[in-house]
Design a protein around this motif. Structure first.
Motif, mmCIF file in Angstrom:
data_model
loop_
_atom_site.group_PDB
_atom_site.id
_atom_site.type_symbol
_atom_site.label_atom_id
_atom_site.label_comp_id
_atom_site.label_asym_id
_atom_site.label_seq_id
_atom_site.Cartn_x
_atom_site.Cartn_y
_atom_site.Cartn_z
ATOM 1 N N MET A 45 0.712 -1.391 0.143
ATOM 2 C CA MET A 45 -0.374 -0.365 0.141
ATOM 3 C C MET A 45 0.833 1.402 -0.059
ATOM 4 O O MET A 45 2.115 1.075 1.013
ATOM 5 C CB MET A 45 -0.919 0.279 1.235
ATOM 6 C CG MET A 45 -1.857 1.035 0.723
ATOM 7 S SD MET A 45 -2.460 1.575 2.130
ATOM 8 C CE MET A 45 -0.866 2.319 3.102
ATOM 9 N N ILE A 46 0.645 2.167 -1.112
ATOM 10 C CA ILE A 46 1.640 3.147 -1.354
ATOM 11 C C ILE A 46 0.413 4.350 -0.553
ATOM 12 O O ILE A 46 -0.299 4.444 -0.909
ATOM 13 C CB ILE A 46 2.515 3.450 -2.450
ATOM 14 C CG1 ILE A 46 1.109 3.260 -3.553
ATOM 15 C CG2 ILE A 46 3.408 2.550 -2.658
ATOM 16 C CD1 ILE A 46 2.079 3.548 -4.485
ATOM 17 N N GLU A 47 1.362 5.484 -0.401
ATOM 18 C CA GLU A 47 0.522 6.918 -0.270
ATOM 19 C C GLU A 47 1.324 7.634 -1.568
ATOM 20 O O GLU A 47 2.107 7.804 -1.486
ATOM 21 C CB GLU A 47 0.334 7.289 0.675
ATOM 22 C CG GLU A 47 -0.851 8.124 1.490
ATOM 23 C CD GLU A 47 -0.520 8.648 2.429
ATOM 24 O OE1 GLU A 47 0.773 9.183 3.005
ATOM 25 O OE2 GLU A 47 -2.078 9.296 3.123
ATOM 26 N N LYS A 61 -4.819 6.375 -1.011
ATOM 27 C CA LYS A 61 -3.848 5.351 -0.360
ATOM 28 C C LYS A 61 -4.007 4.321 -1.318
ATOM 29 O O LYS A 61 -5.702 4.330 -1.741
ATOM 30 C CB LYS A 61 -4.350 4.904 0.407
ATOM 31 C CG LYS A 61 -3.847 5.495 2.035
ATOM 32 C CD LYS A 61 -4.279 4.875 3.344
ATOM 33 C CE LYS A 61 -4.218 6.112 4.417
ATOM 34 N NZ LYS A 61 -4.191 6.825 4.670
ATOM 35 N N CYS A 62 -3.433 3.610 -1.858
ATOM 36 C CA CYS A 62 -3.689 2.386 -3.550
ATOM 37 C C CYS A 62 -2.410 1.287 -2.563
ATOM 38 O O CYS A 62 -1.376 1.844 -2.877
ATOM 39 C CB CYS A 62 -3.830 2.869 -4.373
ATOM 40 S SG CYS A 62 -2.124 3.855 -4.443
ATOM 41 N N ASN A 63 -2.699 0.287 -4.118
ATOM 42 C CA ASN A 63 -1.834 -0.624 -3.937
ATOM 43 C C ASN A 63 -0.785 0.220 -4.748
ATOM 44 O O ASN A 63 -0.963 0.928 -6.430
ATOM 45 C CB ASN A 63 -2.566 -2.069 -4.213
ATOM 46 C CG ASN A 63 -3.634 -2.003 -3.399
ATOM 47 O OD1 ASN A 63 -2.847 -1.580 -2.275
ATOM 48 N ND2 ASN A 63 -3.792 -3.173 -3.513
ATOM 49 N N SER A 64 0.263 -0.607 -5.137
ATOM 50 C CA SER A 64 1.160 -0.051 -6.165
ATOM 51 C C SER A 64 0.443 -1.386 -8.162
ATOM 52 O O SER A 64 1.616 -0.829 -8.823
ATOM 53 C CB SER A 64 2.673 -0.835 -5.780
ATOM 54 O OG SER A 64 2.153 -1.980 -5.352
ATOM 55 N N ASP A 65 0.176 -2.028 -7.275
ATOM 56 C CA ASP A 65 -0.720 -3.352 -8.929
ATOM 57 C C ASP A 65 -1.334 -2.387 -9.448
ATOM 58 O O ASP A 65 -2.032 -2.535 -10.232
ATOM 59 C CB ASP A 65 -0.590 -4.481 -8.245
ATOM 60 C CG ASP A 65 -1.253 -4.873 -7.360
ATOM 61 O OD1 ASP A 65 -2.058 -6.012 -6.779
ATOM 62 O OD2 ASP A 65 -1.547 -3.580 -6.582
ATOM 63 N N ASP A 66 -2.599 -1.036 -8.080
ATOM 64 C CA ASP A 66 -3.011 -0.181 -9.177
ATOM 65 C C ASP A 66 -3.090 -0.240 -10.323
ATOM 66 O O ASP A 66 -1.650 0.845 -10.836
ATOM 67 C CB ASP A 66 -3.794 0.661 -8.200
ATOM 68 C CG ASP A 66 -4.425 -0.053 -6.802
ATOM 69 O OD1 ASP A 66 -4.803 0.587 -6.099
ATOM 70 O OD2 ASP A 66 -4.432 -1.271 -6.906
ATOM 71 N N ASP A 120 -7.640 3.249 -11.576
ATOM 72 C CA ASP A 120 -7.900 2.908 -11.103
ATOM 73 C C ASP A 120 -7.534 3.956 -9.514
ATOM 74 O O ASP A 120 -8.751 4.475 -8.344
ATOM 75 C CB ASP A 120 -7.776 1.495 -9.851
ATOM 76 C CG ASP A 120 -7.960 0.280 -10.851
ATOM 77 O OD1 ASP A 120 -7.664 -0.361 -10.547
ATOM 78 O OD2 ASP A 120 -8.998 0.942 -11.314
ATOM 79 N N ASP A 127 5.497 5.080 -2.675
ATOM 80 C CA ASP A 127 5.513 6.166 -1.770
ATOM 81 C C ASP A 127 5.577 7.536 -1.374
ATOM 82 O O ASP A 127 6.736 7.824 -1.578
ATOM 83 C CB ASP A 127 5.528 4.855 -0.446
ATOM 84 C CG ASP A 127 4.744 5.487 0.661
ATOM 85 O OD1 ASP A 127 4.869 5.477 1.973
ATOM 86 O OD2 ASP A 127 3.430 5.744 0.213
ATOM 87 N N GLY A 128 4.353 8.333 -1.539
ATOM 88 C CA GLY A 128 5.239 9.493 -0.897
ATOM 89 C C GLY A 128 5.225 10.853 -2.018
ATOM 90 O O GLY A 128 5.553 11.898 -2.012
ATOM 91 N N ARG A 163 6.200 14.608 5.948
ATOM 92 C CA ARG A 163 5.263 13.662 6.477
ATOM 93 C C ARG A 163 5.741 13.141 7.793
ATOM 94 O O ARG A 163 5.824 12.807 8.853
ATOM 95 C CB ARG A 163 6.428 12.602 5.848
ATOM 96 C CG ARG A 163 5.457 12.128 4.781
ATOM 97 C CD ARG A 163 6.791 11.710 3.248
ATOM 98 N NE ARG A 163 5.216 10.662 2.524
ATOM 99 C CZ ARG A 163 4.902 9.593 2.863
ATOM 100 N NH1 ARG A 163 4.838 8.626 3.993
ATOM 101 N NH2 ARG A 163 4.113 9.417 2.061
ATOM 102 N N LEU A 220 -6.582 -2.988 -0.497
ATOM 103 C CA LEU A 220 -5.361 -2.095 0.189
ATOM 104 C C LEU A 220 -4.230 -3.660 0.064
ATOM 105 O O LEU A 220 -4.867 -4.208 1.832
ATOM 106 C CB LEU A 220 -5.348 -1.164 0.866
ATOM 107 C CG LEU A 220 -5.575 0.243 0.081
ATOM 108 C CD1 LEU A 220 -5.573 1.132 1.433
ATOM 109 C CD2 LEU A 220 -4.876 0.683 -0.959
ATOM 110 N N ASP A 259 2.043 -4.252 1.597
ATOM 111 C CA ASP A 259 3.431 -3.452 1.115
ATOM 112 C C ASP A 259 2.801 -2.101 2.362
ATOM 113 O O ASP A 259 4.072 -1.346 2.496
ATOM 114 C CB ASP A 259 1.413 -3.150 0.379
ATOM 115 C CG ASP A 259 2.146 -3.767 -0.839
ATOM 116 O OD1 ASP A 259 3.503 -4.723 -1.469
ATOM 117 O OD2 ASP A 259 1.564 -3.280 -2.016
#
Lengths: 73, 766
Positions: free
Chosen positions: A1-3, A17-22, A26, A64-65, B27, B83, B87
């Protein structure tokens, strides 16, 4: 899960927030849900590189980020 | 399009950087405190917030960020899978890594624990010790112990031991036998003694007594340590029948190898120098022997054995050089006595005398003996003669002879009364004493100076000189009181005159002489005089410059004169020379006045004229308008306008159409013209104003009242400077821009029907 942070430069800054494979599509949907715009109207860019809907975030190497520019059609 | 993109790029760059920073900070802050206000940080206007959806977090602080649950819900609604949490952890670790790598979070290496260190050292030591022990033990293991030997029977061992014993016994027996044999021969004792001797024998320098050293003593320098060794001898010492040979076959000869080598080298060199070794008919290089005797001619010299100089060590092993020294001295003496037959080379005779020869022509100075004043034996007649000459001299002269003459007169009188030899003798003595006081020769009273009449030449000279000086001094003293008075009066008169000249302000007020005492050193301030002085100054300033100068000069001169007068005041008695000087100076001053083209009378009259202008009757108006104007000026009714009207502006005619062709006569490139541009003016900052640092803000305002930024301001300035503005298109463009800005400010239509290529924020007219 990355943001991922999406910035509009006009006052809208969203953290999604989502998955990296999205896929980008999406992500756009998520953004639309958060910002209140239509998903089709959203364009995600990074310095004139428009991210295409069918490619995943991982492939685009969005980690992420990371900041993504938010534009509208 | 292109321009838009360019703008986008530049803006983007800035924003990217700031964005990144902001993200990081955000952050961190988030991590520390979940509640943080992003609105404060965002530069964009907050009016867009109103368009936000209701999905803002409950707290209202987190910027558009949903929690995981919510996102999952959202995703479910959208038809996306929830989610993945794996990860999340990785991301966390990533973030932690990032945090670790960041500059703020860094961990120091733990400090060295001293106790641990000691322990480890101790342990290592022990280990090493143990190791060594082990090594030794291994060694021991290598050696065979009794137990490790192959099992032998006791009998064999016993046999071995017996064998060793027997051998020992045999050895002992042999030794005994040998000793017995020695005793028989009687040598054992000797051997004993010798061995003892050898132990006890010491080798000192005394052992060297009588040994011969085969070098000359001259080769051994003082303080030098030379090691001498025994020379090789032939085994068979052959004694020759010749008497020349000094060698004793049995004797030991000491020599030093190096010195011997040097000697051989020298000999070889000499041989090499000699061109023809062999017989020489004419012995050209006859040299004297050490004793001053010529070397006798030798035939076949080279085959003779060379004489070796040697010396013998004495009993204590040393050699005394004193004898040698004596011999050396003797040799030197002999050499000195030798006369060489070489004749000085004949030189060409010089035609001129040399300086030394010239000196022989000088006359030797006559050594004049000092004049010994032969003293006359003063007789009574002489004294009388002196008495007669006395009154001729001035009464005032303090002649030294007074002392001399007085006494003789007295004595003479006495002598006349009682002409006794004793008195004469007394006279003589007294004369002598007085004379001695004058003369340099110190003679006691007992000395009988019976040379002859006193030679008064030097004495007379002295006398005249003394008289002169005395006259000079006494003349001053002897000026009578009357003369002094008269002089004083003269001074005063002079001073008065000067006073009159010095104070032109005193109109007709001639300071009475009586009021001012001449000898008074004090400055007299009179109210009238002061008033006049001040009044006069004012008038002088206003009327003209020339009288001012005159006054100034006069004041100067007056000062000088006053100083002189003051000096003269102190000197009651004037020397004639000084008087003359003063006279001359005064005359000079008068001459100066004359130089100013004003005779003395004018000097007196002119100041009065000034006075007239102040205190005289007002000028009448019968002369003319000019005089009237002058009067008015004087009085102050009219103010003189100092500002002159520029003829150009005053005149009625004015040129309307004209162009200024050449304003700058000088080129800017001209060095000398440029000089004052950059050099003149304060080159360094003011020191008083060091701490003054004003906060300067330069604001440039447009024609319309808008604030201009630097770029625009510079553009404006350059337009003004060059006198040219921008072209038509440029102006239109700028106008357009301004219009756009205004539109921006009014309404921002962002979402409706916009060109996607345009950057966000660009306005399109609907």
């Amino acid at each position: 899960m990355i943001e991922v942070i999406c910035n509009d430069r006009l006052g809208k800054k969203v953290r999604v927030k989502c998955n990296s494979d999205d896929t980008i599509g999406d992500l756009k949907k998520l953004i639309a849900a958060q910002t209140g715009t239509k998903a089709e109207k959203i364009i995600l860019k990074k310095w004139y590189n428009i991210y295409k809907d069918n490619i995943t975030l991982a492939d685009y190497e969005i980690h992420d980020g990371m900041n993504i520019e938010l534009y509208y059609q | 399009m292109v321009s838009n993109m360019k703008k986008e790029k530049s803006s983007k760059q800035h924003k990217h950087r700031s964005d990144h920073d902001r993200v990081e900070k955000i952050r961190d802050r988030e991590r520390r405190s979940p509640s943080n206000d992003d609105k404060s940080r965002s530069p964009t206007p907050t009016k867009s917030n109103t368009n936000d959806s209701s999905n803002i977090t409950r707290e209202g602080t987190e910027r558009m960020s949903l929690s995981i649950n919510e996102t999952n819900k959202l995703r479910a609604s959208l038809g996306l899978k929830p989610l993945t949490i794996d990860d999340h952890t990785t991301t966390d670790s990533d973030t932690t890594k990032k945090s670790l790598n960041s500059d703020e979070n860094f961990v120091h290496r733990p400090a060295i624990n001293l106790t641990e260190k000691k322990r480890t050292e101790h342990v290592t030591e022990k280990l090493s010790v143990h190791k060594e022990k082990r090594m030794l033990q291994e060694k021991f293991l290598a050696t065979s112990t009794l137990a490790s030997e192959p099992a032998e029977s006791a009998i064999s061992w016993v046999e071995k031991m017996r064998q060793t014993e027997e051998e020992k016994r045999k050895a002992a027996k042999r030794a005994k036998l040998l000793e017995q044999m020695d005793e028989e021969f009687g040598v054992s004792n000797l051997i004993h003694e010798e061995s003892e001797k050898q132990k006890q024998k010491r080798y000192t320098s005394k052992n060297l007594a009588g040994l011969r050293v085969e070098h000359s003593i001259e080769e051994f320098k003082e303080g030098q340590q030379v090691i001498l060794t025994l020379k090789d001898k032939k085994i068979l010492s052959d004694k020759k029948d010749d008497d020349d040979d000094d060698d004793d076959g049995d004797e030991d000869v000491l020599f030093n190898v190096n010195i011997a080598d040097n000697e051989t080298a020298k000999e070889r060199a000499e041989l090499a120098k000699k061109k023809t070794s062999g017989y020489r008919a004419y012995n050209d290089n006859e040299t004297a022997d050490q004793f001053g005797m010529l070397n006798p001619n030798k035939l076949l010299e080279q085959y003779d054995d060379k004489k070796k100089s040697s010396f013998r060590l004495e009993s204590d092993g040393a050699y005394d050089m004193s004898n040698e020294k004596v011999m050396d001295e003797m040799k030197q003496e002999i050499r000195a006595r030798m006369q060489s037959l070489t004749v000085p080379t004949p030189k060409v005779a010089s035609e001129y005398y040399t300086t030394t020869e010239m000196e022989q022509f000088k006359k030797p100075k006559k050594v004049t003996k000092k004049k010994i004043r032969s003293r006359k034996m003063l007789k009574a007649d002489d004294l009388l003669a002196m008495d007669s000459s006395e009154p001729r001299e001035s009464s005032t002269s303090i002649s030294l002879r007074r002392a001399e003459t007085r006494r003789p007169t007295a004595i003479v009188s006495t002598s006349k009364e009682r002409p006794t030899t004793i008195s004469l003798d007394k006279l003589k003595r007294e004369m002598i004493t007085t004379t001695t006081t004058e003369d340099d020769d110190l003679l006691g009273p007992d000395n009988d100076l019976s040379y002859g009449p006193i030679e008064d030449d030097a004495f007379d000279e002295l006398q005249t000189v003394i008289n002169k000086t005395m006259k000079l001094k006494t003349k001053k003293d002897s000026i009578s009181a009357e003369k002094a008075l008269s002089e004083l009066i003269e001074e005063r008169d002079r001073k008065l005159k000067v006073e009159i000249k010095s104070e032109p302000m005193e109109v007709g007020i001639i300071v009475p002489s009586s009021s001012v005492p001449p000898d008074d050193k004090s400055l007299v301030l009179d109210t009238m005089s002061e008033f006049c002085r001040t009044v006069g100054e004012n008038t002088i300033d206003t009327t003209s410059n020339i009288p001012k100068l005159r006054a100034a000069t006069k004041i100067k001169r007056v000062n000088a004169q006053a100083s002189k007068k003051s000096s003269s005041k102190t000197n009651v008695t004037l020397d004639p020379d000084d008087e003359l000087l003063q006279h001359a100076l005064q005359n000079e001053d008068f001459d100066d006045d004359a130089m100013d083209d004003t005779p003395v009378e004018d000097v007196n009259t002119k100041p009065f004229r000034l006075e007239e202008s102040i205190l005289a009757a007002e000028p009448t108006l019968n002369r003319g308008l000019g005089s009237a104007l002058q009067l008015a000026l004087q009085k102050g009714y009219i103010e003189q306008e100092k500002t002159r009207q520029n003829a150009r502006f005053v005149s009625d005619i004015s040129a309307i159409h004209y162009t200024i062709e050449e304003k700058n006569s000088y080129e800017i490139d001209d060095k000398h013209a440029r000089r004052d541009r950059y050099t003149s003016g304060p080159l360094t900052d003011f020191k008083e104003k060091e701490h003054y640092r004003p906060d300067v803000k330069l604001e440039y305002v447009d024609e319309g009242g808008r604030r201009m930024n630097e770029k625009e301001a510079f553009r404006f300035l350059s337009h003004r400077f060059h006198g040219k503005g921008s072209g038509k298109k440029k102006i239109e463009k700028r106008a357009k821009k301004l219009v756009e800005e205004e539109m921006m400010k009014k309404n921002v239509n962002t979402n409706r029907s916009r060109d996607p290529q345009l950057p966000p924020g660009s306005i399109t007219k609907n």
